[in-house]
Design a protein around this motif. Structure first.
Motif, PDB file in Angstrom:
ATOM      1  N   GLN A   1       0.834  -1.204   0.000  1.00  0.00           N
ATOM      2  CA  GLN A   1       0.000   0.000   0.000  1.00  0.00           C
ATOM      3  C   GLN A   1       0.866   1.251   0.000  1.00  0.00           C
ATOM      4  O   GLN A   1       1.838   1.309   0.748  1.00  0.00           O
TER       5      GLN A   1
ATOM      6  N   HIS B   1      -6.599   0.037  -2.435  1.00  0.00           N
ATOM      7  CA  HIS B   1      -6.663  -0.304  -1.010  1.00  0.00           C
ATOM      8  C   HIS B   1      -6.328   0.907  -0.140  1.00  0.00           C
ATOM      9  O   HIS B   1      -6.950   1.133   0.903  1.00  0.00           O
TER      10      HIS B   1
ATOM     11  N   TYR C   1     -12.313  -5.013   2.001  1.00  0.00           N
ATOM     12  CA  TYR C   1     -10.880  -4.982   1.647  1.00  0.00           C
ATOM     13  C   TYR C   1     -10.346  -6.371   1.265  1.00  0.00           C
ATOM     14  O   TYR C   1      -9.662  -6.530   0.246  1.00  0.00           O
TER      15      TYR C   1
ATOM     16  N   ASP D   1      -7.001  -9.238  -6.437  1.00  0.00           N
ATOM     17  CA  ASP D   1      -5.618  -8.936  -6.850  1.00  0.00           C
ATOM     18  C   ASP D   1      -4.842 -10.228  -7.074  1.00  0.00           C
ATOM     19  O   ASP D   1      -4.081 -10.360  -8.021  1.00  0.00           O
TER      20      ASP D   1
ATOM     21  N   GLN E   1      -0.630 -10.287   6.971  1.00  0.00           N
ATOM     22  CA  GLN E   1      -1.479 -10.494   5.791  1.00  0.00           C
ATOM     23  C   GLN E   1      -1.869 -11.959   5.583  1.00  0.00           C
ATOM     24  O   GLN E   1      -2.539 -12.293   4.603  1.00  0.00           O
TER      25      GLN E   1
HETATM   26  N1  TRP Z   1      -3.049  -5.680   2.066  1.00  0.00           N
HETATM   27  C1  TRP Z   1      -1.632  -5.656   1.762  1.00  0.00           C
HETATM   28  C2  TRP Z   1      -0.889  -4.814   2.835  1.00  0.00           C
HETATM   29  O1  TRP Z   1      -1.477  -3.940   3.420  1.00  0.00           O
HETATM   30  C3  TRP Z   1      -1.397  -5.058   0.383  1.00  0.00           C
HETATM   31  C4  TRP Z   1      -2.010  -5.894  -0.683  1.00  0.00           C
HETATM   32  C5  TRP Z   1      -3.125  -5.585  -1.425  1.00  0.00           C
HETATM   33  C6  TRP Z   1      -1.587  -7.191  -1.092  1.00  0.00           C
HETATM   34  N2  TRP Z   1      -3.381  -6.579  -2.279  1.00  0.00           N
HETATM   35  C7  TRP Z   1      -2.473  -7.584  -2.117  1.00  0.00           C
HETATM   36  C8  TRP Z   1      -0.538  -8.023  -0.691  1.00  0.00           C
HETATM   37  C9  TRP Z   1      -2.343  -8.837  -2.754  1.00  0.00           C
HETATM   38  C10 TRP Z   1      -0.416  -9.270  -1.334  1.00  0.00           C
HETATM   39  C11 TRP Z   1      -1.308  -9.661  -2.353  1.00  0.00           C
HETATM   40  O2  TRP Z   1       0.294  -5.027   3.041  1.00  0.00           O
END
Ligand code: TRP
Ligand code: ADP
Length: 327
Positions: free
Chosen positions: A9, A44, A126, A133, A148
């Motif tokens: 992000q 995000h 989210y 993604d 994560q």
């Molecule tokens: N949510 C993750 C973070 O805050 C960022 C992210 C968004 C992500 N989409 C993703 C990470 C897909 C891995 C795969 O760090």
């Protein structure tokens, strides 16, 4: 053949915790066989960043930081999440097969609500966007930090729900966690995990007087240098361990353990850390300066990355639409 994907992000200037916990691993993985996708999760970030100028600046800085830290656009595809609108389409398809209960169990959502952040629908969903993604590129491997893990598990679940309903559409992704505890939890100036939200972070490209001031703020105690101490109890050594050659680190640890005349004071250790950090990131800093002088090169990398990423996401979206009867 593996397809490796991760996102970061653009929610602040990237710090040395982000470097050792994420960026370094991403850059190293580009040497492995297979396809590599790294993207800047700007959609995000909209769940927390509402200043358009700041958003633009941080997306830009995040791209430059990855390139400066060694991400090679010949080996890895670097792009902005919002340049691939198919991801939001896939997110909708996943939303229709995902129960509320799954999202209600998300730790990061619950933590934010417990911290009195008034949640938007976007914050609640989210994990669906994150699953899209991952699934949009048929990713097989997702390198992430501990925080994560649950989100990737949810992406696995959502792929399973959709495939259960419509057949084999999405590839089930696996995750890869950084193995070393030291890399997963780089301490900040106060000894807690380094994080931009704690204000205890050091920017990767910090240097000179400002870096000196920051290193000076590393929390220590009031024991005199001569007093023997256990280096394992001093988190400044966790930071030194990231930057010093192993033999030099052992030498400092021994001196601190023995105490006496030749033992260094905390100030001395902090200044050694400052110099070592500056040296460690010197090449990356020089590359950053080059990109800052040629912003068009960064934009070209992002545009080329977006084109490659879209091609893949369109294929996966079409497969999903066909499977559920929308084509
Ligand atoms: N949510 C993750 C973070 O805050 C960022 C992210 C968004 C992500 N989409 C993703 C990470 C897909 C891995 C795969 O760090
Ligand atoms: P922050 O806590 O500063 O907001 P993020 O949550 O945006 O950082 O994290 C981005 C990436 O950097 C994630 O992969 C996360 O695991 C990693 N990361 C963040 N802080 C640290 C840290 N102190 N040590 C190791 N990795 C970290």
């Amino acid at each position: 053949m593996s397809t490796i994907l991760s996102g970061i992000q653009p929610s602040g200037l990237l710090h040395i915790g982000n470097y050792f916990g994420a960026i370094r691993q991403h850059v190293a993985l580009q040497e492995e066989a297979g396809a590599h996708f790294y993207f800047i999760a700007d959609y995000h970030a909209l769940t927390s960043q509402r200043d358009p100028a700041k958003m633009r600046e941080l997306v830009w800085e995040t791209a430059v930081t990855y390139l400066a830290c060694g991400l090679d656009p010949e080996k890895a595809v670097l792009f902005r999440q919002s340049d691939v609108p198919e991801v939001t389409e896939i997110a909708w398809l996943l939303a229709t097969v995902t129960g509320m209960g799954l999202l209600e169990r998300a730790h990061s959502y619950k933590d934010k609500v417990n911290n009195n952040i008034k949640p938007s629908v976007g914050l609640f969903t989210y994990p669906i966007l994150m699953a899209a993604d991952i699934l949009a590129y048929d990713s097989t491997l997702v390198p992430v930090g501990k925080d994560q893990v649950q989100h990737v598990e949810m992406a696995q679940d959502m792929a399973g729900y959709f495939n259960g309903a419509y057949g084999d559409v999405f590839q089930r992704p696996e995750m890869r966690l950084e193995k070393s505890e030291a890399m997963q939890k780089v301490p900040g100036l106060d000894g807690q995990k380094m994080s931009k939200s704690y204000g205890n972070d050091i920017w990767i490209f910090e240097q000179g007087k400002r870096l000196k001031t920051q290193c000076g703020k590393i929390v220590t105690d009031s024991r005199p240098p001569e007093e023997p101490k256990d280096p394992a109890e001093l988190f400044v050594f966790d930071l030194l361990a990231l930057f010093l050659p192993a033999d030099e680190l052992v030498d400092w640890q021994n001196k601190v353990r023995e105490g006496g005349e030749s033992a260094p004071g905390y100030g001395h250790l902090k200044m050694r850390l400052k110099d070592a950090m500056e040296d460690y990131f010197a090449d990356a800093r020089a590359r950053r300066e080059e990109y800052l002088a040629h912003p068009e090169k960064v934009e070209a990398v992002l545009q080329a990355g977006a084109a490659k990423a879209r091609e893949c996401a369109q294929r996966v979206r079409d497969r999903a639409l066909l499977a559920c009867g929308l084509r």
